[in-house]
Scaffold this motif. Sequence first.
Motif, PDB file in Angstrom:
ATOM      1  N   THR A 114       0.809  -1.211  -0.189  1.00 35.85           N
ATOM      2  CA  THR A 114      -0.165   0.194  -0.032  1.00 35.85           C
ATOM      3  C   THR A 114       0.813   1.179  -0.057  1.00 35.85           C
ATOM      4  O   THR A 114       2.203   1.136   0.200  1.00 35.85           O
ATOM      5  N   ILE A 115       0.050   2.273  -0.570  1.00 33.99           N
ATOM      6  CA  ILE A 115       1.077   3.632  -0.365  1.00 33.99           C
ATOM      7  C   ILE A 115       0.105   4.610   0.639  1.00 33.99           C
ATOM      8  O   ILE A 115      -1.222   4.722   0.164  1.00 33.99           O
ATOM      9  N   GLU A 116       0.735   5.021   1.517  1.00 35.87           N
ATOM     10  CA  GLU A 116       0.140   5.967   2.441  1.00 35.87           C
ATOM     11  C   GLU A 116      -0.620   7.223   1.783  1.00 35.87           C
ATOM     12  O   GLU A 116       0.087   7.906   1.134  1.00 35.87           O
ATOM     13  N   GLN A 118      -2.306   7.531  -0.632  1.00 35.92           N
ATOM     14  CA  GLN A 118      -2.518   7.495  -2.179  1.00 35.92           C
ATOM     15  C   GLN A 118      -3.527   6.313  -2.458  1.00 35.92           C
ATOM     16  O   GLN A 118      -3.589   5.157  -1.919  1.00 35.92           O
ATOM     17  N   THR A 120      -4.583   3.703  -5.011  1.00 36.99           N
ATOM     18  CA  THR A 120      -4.011   2.739  -6.213  1.00 36.99           C
ATOM     19  C   THR A 120      -5.012   1.976  -6.799  1.00 36.99           C
ATOM     20  O   THR A 120      -6.221   1.660  -6.254  1.00 36.99           O
ATOM     21  N   ILE A 154       3.797   0.205  -9.048  1.00 34.27           N
ATOM     22  CA  ILE A 154       4.867  -0.511  -8.026  1.00 34.27           C
ATOM     23  C   ILE A 154       4.241  -1.939  -7.902  1.00 34.27           C
ATOM     24  O   ILE A 154       3.330  -2.395  -8.407  1.00 34.27           O
ATOM     25  N   TRP A 227      15.296   5.248  -1.969  1.00 33.29           N
ATOM     26  CA  TRP A 227      13.899   5.521  -2.291  1.00 33.29           C
ATOM     27  C   TRP A 227      13.471   6.476  -3.103  1.00 33.29           C
ATOM     28  O   TRP A 227      14.717   7.649  -3.389  1.00 33.29           O
ATOM     29  N   PRO A 237       5.639   9.164  -6.341  1.00 29.66           N
ATOM     30  CA  PRO A 237       5.608   9.850  -4.958  1.00 29.66           C
ATOM     31  C   PRO A 237       6.621   9.450  -4.224  1.00 29.66           C
ATOM     32  O   PRO A 237       7.639   8.607  -4.389  1.00 29.66           O
ATOM     33  N   ASP A 239       9.202   8.179  -1.054  1.00 30.19           N
ATOM     34  CA  ASP A 239       9.663   7.098  -0.276  1.00 30.19           C
ATOM     35  C   ASP A 239       8.967   5.833  -0.795  1.00 30.19           C
ATOM     36  O   ASP A 239       8.810   4.885   0.087  1.00 30.19           O
ATOM     37  N   LEU A 240       9.183   5.694  -2.003  1.00 28.40           N
ATOM     38  CA  LEU A 240       8.840   4.435  -2.760  1.00 28.40           C
ATOM     39  C   LEU A 240      10.214   3.476  -2.811  1.00 28.40           C
ATOM     40  O   LEU A 240      11.317   4.231  -2.990  1.00 28.40           O
ATOM     41  N   VAL A 275      -0.273   3.733  -9.224  1.00 24.27           N
ATOM     42  CA  VAL A 275      -0.587   4.768  -8.078  1.00 24.27           C
ATOM     43  C   VAL A 275      -1.324   5.808  -8.619  1.00 24.27           C
ATOM     44  O   VAL A 275      -0.567   6.432  -9.739  1.00 24.27           O
TER      45      VAL A 275
END
Length: 281
Positions: A114-116, A118, A120, A154, A227, A237, A239-240, A275
């Motif tokens: 998951t992406i905080e 965001q 998806t 991702i 990252w 985005p 911090d990936l 994303v």
Amino acid sequence: MAYSRRSSRTPRSRFTLALLLLTAITLLAFDLPGTGPLDPVRNAFGAVFRPFRAAGNAVFEPISNGWKGAFGYGDLEDENEKLKAELEERKSEEADIARLRQKVAELSEINGVTIEAQKTKVAEVISGPLNSFEQTVEIDAGSNDGVKARMAVITGRTNGKGGAVLGRIVDVKANTSTVELITELDVSIGIRTQKGDIGTATGQGQGKPLQIDGIEEKTLSEGDFLWTSGIDRTQFPADLYVGKVTRVTRSGDGIPRSIEADPAADLTSRYVRVVLKDPPS
């Protein structure tokens, strides 16, 4: 002149016939139910004739089996084919079960990515690279799902849990999209190091590491993590997970001259997440 007809049966033949009839009746009597008193006699006769019966079985049983084999071969062949078909069907069922289990496992993995803050969209890879020079895959999500060009894609990591950058959307149709992999030549991603230094990671082709540029930190070492930087106007985005440094060569004054990193994403993933962040204009 009439002659009297002489009987064809001689006294000897009549005697033989009578003896046979008497023997048959005797044997029938021995075999009738309720003749318990005759059991000793019956057993005696059985003992006498047992060797003859065994000899008969030894002679005629192979013939009987051969007869059954000759005329029952078709039935045996049909039964054999039936068993083969059942075995193949069972193998097919086991393959389907294994495939479904693998699919469930892969879906569970991507659901854990998951992406905080965001949104998806989970998508399935429906077509891989068409040749060794092409670094793109096709997914079953398009504009109808809110996918746009230059959005980040991702997937799970090659080793470990969590998401990692697979690539970016380069072409969008109603229900499908094309993803350019992170390893594609000249694809650049803004990155940062564990200490916060900013640089870029650029693809060098299939099977090759990412080239890291713009970082002057003298203490950058093999094993450091990278990252996405998430700086203004970037399509990814922040911090990936991008990858891990695998090689650092330095000049005479200690400044890094060449830095390489292995991408963290599993480039063979079956499921991915797009994303849904509007890319910079």
